[in-house]
Design a protein around this motif. Structure first.
Motif, PDB file in Angstrom:
ATOM      1  N   PHE A 174      71.754  60.943   7.748  1.00 12.65           N
ATOM      2  CA  PHE A 174      70.339  60.638   7.543  1.00 12.65           C
ATOM      3  C   PHE A 174      69.841  59.617   8.575  1.00 12.65           C
ATOM      4  CE2 PHE A 174      66.962  58.186   5.287  1.00 12.65           C
ATOM      5  CZ  PHE A 174      65.996  59.184   5.300  1.00 12.65           C
ATOM      6  N   ILE A 175      70.638  58.589   8.828  1.00 11.81           N
ATOM      7  CA  ILE A 175      70.247  57.578   9.819  1.00 11.81           C
ATOM      8  C   ILE A 175      70.108  58.218  11.196  1.00 11.81           C
ATOM      9  CG2 ILE A 175      71.055  55.543  11.092  1.00 11.81           C
ATOM     10  CD1 ILE A 175      72.214  54.517   8.471  1.00 11.81           C
ATOM     11  N   LYS A 176      71.062  59.052  11.576  1.00 13.47           N
ATOM     12  CA  LYS A 176      71.002  59.722  12.878  1.00 13.47           C
ATOM     13  C   LYS A 176      69.769  60.622  12.950  1.00 13.47           C
ATOM     14  CE  LYS A 176      73.794  62.290  16.162  1.00 13.47           C
ATOM     15  NZ  LYS A 176      73.866  61.320  17.231  1.00 13.47           N
ATOM     16  N   TRP A 177      69.496  61.367  11.882  1.00 13.60           N
ATOM     17  CA  TRP A 177      68.310  62.223  11.848  1.00 13.60           C
ATOM     18  C   TRP A 177      67.043  61.372  12.019  1.00 13.60           C
ATOM     19  CZ3 TRP A 177      63.881  62.476   9.048  1.00 13.60           C
ATOM     20  CH2 TRP A 177      63.109  63.632   9.202  1.00 13.60           C
ATOM     21  N   CYS A 178      66.989  60.249  11.318  1.00 14.41           N
ATOM     22  CA  CYS A 178      65.825  59.357  11.429  1.00 14.41           C
ATOM     23  C   CYS A 178      65.656  58.846  12.855  1.00 14.41           C
ATOM     24  CB  CYS A 178      65.949  58.179  10.461  1.00 14.41           C
ATOM     25  SG  CYS A 178      65.653  58.616   8.740  1.00 14.41           S
ATOM     26  N   GLU A 179      66.743  58.458  13.494  1.00 13.11           N
ATOM     27  CA  GLU A 179      66.677  57.984  14.881  1.00 13.11           C
ATOM     28  C   GLU A 179      66.146  59.073  15.809  1.00 13.11           C
ATOM     29  OE1 GLU A 179      70.654  56.678  15.724  1.00 13.11           O
ATOM     30  OE2 GLU A 179      70.416  54.823  14.579  1.00 13.11           O
TER      31      GLU A 179
END
Length: 106
Positions: free
Chosen positions: A42-47
């Protein structure tokens, strides 16, 4: 020490260790690994999409879930949402409610 209604409670080391053990083992090791992996995803997707993971807005979650819905099973998506909720809960942010998830999919 724990705080209850503005007062400190005295807890001996043995009881504190028991509390720590129960908290750490409230989820299986596999669940903990899955949650960690889901949160990293999720963090990578957000970035990649210029979105803030914490607190995640409804729009961010809708975009993320719509991308997941194209390739993942409902059970996997529910686990991903649980992972996001756990991270929000840990940081004292509002949780995505179960009925909001169902509204998204129906």
């Amino acid at each position: 020490m724990l705080i209850e209604s503005g007062k400190f409670l005295q807890i001996n080391k043995e009881k504190l260790e028991k509390i720590k053990f129960y908290i750490q083992n409230s989820k299986s090791k596999n669940t903990q690994r899955s949650y960690a992996s889901d949160w990293k995803h999720f963090i990578k997707w957000c970035e990649l999409n210029g979105r803030d993971p914490l607190p995640a807005s409804a729009g961010t979650l809708c975009l993320y879930l719509s991308e997941l819905a194209a390739t993942l099973k409902y059970s996997t998506i529910r686990r991903r949402v649980s992972s996001i909720n756990m991270a929000h809960k840990f940081k004292h942010h509002r949780l995505l409610l179960e009925y909001e998830i169902k509204l998204f999919f129906y």
